[in-house]
Design an enzyme around this catalytic site. Structure first.
Site, PDB file in Angstrom:
ATOM      1  N   GLU A   1      -3.539   6.001   1.477  1.00 35.97           N
ATOM      2  CA  GLU A   1      -3.387   4.578   1.801  1.00 35.97           C
ATOM      3  C   GLU A   1      -4.548   4.123   2.833  1.00 35.97           C
ATOM      4  O   GLU A   1      -4.901   4.849   3.754  1.00 35.97           O
ATOM      5  CB  GLU A   1      -2.093   4.484   2.875  1.00 35.97           C
ATOM      6  CG  GLU A   1      -1.493   2.942   3.022  1.00 35.97           C
ATOM      7  CD  GLU A   1      -0.178   2.855   3.693  1.00 35.97           C
ATOM      8  OE1 GLU A   1       0.005   2.100   4.419  1.00 35.97           O
ATOM      9  OE2 GLU A   1       0.600   3.863   3.161  1.00 35.97           O
TER      10      GLU A   1
ATOM     11  N   LYS B   1       0.883  -1.102   0.136  1.00 32.10           N
ATOM     12  CA  LYS B   1       0.056   0.177  -0.136  1.00 32.10           C
ATOM     13  C   LYS B   1       0.949   1.299  -0.116  1.00 32.10           C
ATOM     14  O   LYS B   1       0.587   2.176  -0.782  1.00 32.10           O
ATOM     15  CB  LYS B   1      -0.787  -0.148   1.296  1.00 32.10           C
ATOM     16  CG  LYS B   1      -1.848  -1.073   1.132  1.00 32.10           C
ATOM     17  CD  LYS B   1      -3.034  -0.757   2.410  1.00 32.10           C
ATOM     18  CE  LYS B   1      -2.220  -1.099   3.848  1.00 32.10           C
ATOM     19  NZ  LYS B   1      -1.935  -2.506   3.884  1.00 32.10           N
ATOM     20  N   THR B   2       1.714   1.205   1.044  1.00 25.53           N
ATOM     21  CA  THR B   2       2.568   2.526   0.985  1.00 25.53           C
ATOM     22  C   THR B   2       3.467   2.917  -0.394  1.00 25.53           C
ATOM     23  O   THR B   2       3.324   4.036  -0.808  1.00 25.53           O
ATOM     24  CB  THR B   2       3.613   2.352   2.443  1.00 25.53           C
ATOM     25  OG1 THR B   2       2.945   2.180   3.431  1.00 25.53           O
ATOM     26  CG2 THR B   2       4.551   3.584   2.430  1.00 25.53           C
TER      27      THR B   2
END
Length: 464
Positions: free
Chosen positions: A165, A121-122
């Protein structure tokens, strides 16, 4: 456009303001003009960055830190019920807002892209933020790590796109209503909150159900959990579903990923046309993250070739295979990987970039519950290293579980044939690594806890 500051959030108090998710929201509110205050357990560069934006940051938690004129208290799921500032808010009738609700309110009036998945995600959120900014679109963003270029995890931009996110760990991603949602993968994790894969699928189905009508779901065509989720949500006909990956039926097909040292080149087939672009981080999983980011941007109407060029501006994000430095011919790289899939992916990426050099790992398990459920798989992933040192479990928000220690990982690693040893004293690690490493080696500090602090200390010891 979004209001400058959401109602009741003009004087917020953040408990745990230094956290990755909390600090991002605090920064955006401060940039929008809110009088931000909060507390954290210890001093940090994040606390200093917030003060530079005009925020008041207290160190330690105490009821008196909560200002008399605070309009709300923002918390994450990690804040315990007996926190003195939370208790003071209850006594004074100050509204308590969960981090995810605060973030959702920051997206009001904008075009949100929410990036979800068990891993990646990051990095994917960061790739989108950097590429959209490079194209002059001035996005707002809230990310779980600091971008190497801007050096921050959040920004209030002047454009109409908000990239965020979306955290599944506590189901907080159910609060968002994105125009575009990305699902990178779906696996079992966060065992304190999910008892089975069925619960995970149900949670992701709820997230997909929040995508705005006329919006887009971008989802992996390769990962088994993502394919299962695609089947489960295929009955929703008011959104477009765009798949990406190496699978022959992928809408955006990855044809080739070519390693280029600590970077790579990816070639895709999109709408019948081939497109090749550079990704400045190693490994096929990061290349696939870039393809997901590109597909999401295309869903917003941005030309693919523009995005492909802009993605080359991405120079990485803190803790995601981040080169910390080199000393005595040894490179030290930091990895946030803490789930077996992430560990394997990062080790394979580094192994591919190592060009025959040895890979040494200092691994710190994260959470007792995760180690209890996945310790065997963590140990097995360490077989990809030439040698590993395993630290004690980083507890984060959890209390110890009887009988659950890093020995579970070490035993599994040894049974799988890995060269592994335990080290209970973190302060000894620089000497331990200095005794193991030789010129040409790559040292990987790995885990989601304070193992990240060891990189500079290892480098200093190697230099001495």
């Amino acid at each position: 456009m979004a209001p400058a500051v959401p109602t009741t959030m003009d004087r917020p108090h953040f408990i745990g303001i230094g956290g990755a998710g909390m600090s991002g929201i605090a920064k955006i509110l401060a940039q929008r003009g809110a009088q931000v205050a909060g507390s954290d357990a210890k001093e940090s560069a994040t606390a200093e960055a917030l003060r530079a934006l005009g925020a008041t940051v207290h160190i330690g938690h105490a009821a008196e830190h909560l200002a008399a004129d605070a309009t709300c208290v923002v918390v994450s799921s990690a804040i315990r019920a007996d926190n003195p500032e939370l208790a003071a808010a209850a006594e004074r009738g100050i509204p308590v807002v969960h981090r995810s609700d605060a973030l959702a309110r920051l997206m009001d009036g904008l075009r949100p892209i929410a990036v979800a998945g068990t891993h990646g995600k990051t990095t994917t959120t960061s790739m989108l933020a950097v590429s959209l900014d490079a194209l002059g679109l001035a996005p707002s963003y809230a990310i779980g790590g600091d971008l190497n270029g801007p050096g921050t995890n959040a920004l209030h931009g002047s454009g109409d796109i908000f990239v965020a996110e979306a955290d599944e760990s506590d189901r907080s991603f159910h609060k968002y209503a994105p125009e575009v949602a990305i699902v990178l993968n779906v696996e079992l994790d966060h065992h304190a909150n999910y008892a089975s894969m069925d619960e995970i699928y149900e949670s992701f189905e709820t997230f997909v159900g929040r995508v705005r009508a006329g919006g887009t779901l971008v989802i992996s065509a390769d990962q088994a959990g993502a394919r299962e989720l695609t089947e489960r949500v295929s009955g929703r006909h008011d959104i477009e579903i765009v798949t990406y990956g190496t699978a022959e039926d992928a809408d955006v097909r990855v044809l080739k990923v070519t390693p280029r040292g600590l970077s790579s080149e990816v070639t895709i087939l999109l709408n019948g046309k081939m497109l090749t672009f550079a990704v400045s981080v190693p490994g096929s999983h990061y290349a696939h993250n870039a393809v997901a980011a590109l597909a999401a941007g295309v869903a917003l109407g941005i030309p693919a070739h523009n995005l492909a060029s802009a993605l080359g501006k991405f120079t990485g994000v803190g803790r995601r295979l981040q080169l910390k430095g080199e000393a005595a011919g040894v490179q030290v790289i930091d990895s946030y990987a803490h789930h077996p899939t992430e560990m394997t992916a990062d080790l394979e990426a580094i192994r591919g970039a190592a060009a025959g050099s040895r890979v040494l790992v200092v691994f710190q398990p994260h959470l007792f519950s995760r180690t209890q459920e996945l310790g065997t798989e963590m140990g097995q992933s360490l077989t990809l290293a030439d040698a590993s040192v395993v630290l004690d479990i980083y507890p984060a928000r959890e209390d110890p579980i009887p009988g659950i220690t890093s020995a579970l990982i070490i035993d599994a690693a040894e049974k799988a044939g890995a060269d592994v040893r335990a080290e209970h004293d973190m302060t000894a690690i620089p000497d331990v690594v200095a005794g193991m490493a030789r010129p040409g080696d790559l040292v990987l500090t790995m885990g989601a806890g304070d193992v990240t602090d060891l990189g500079p200390k290892i480098l200093a010891r190697l230099e001495s």
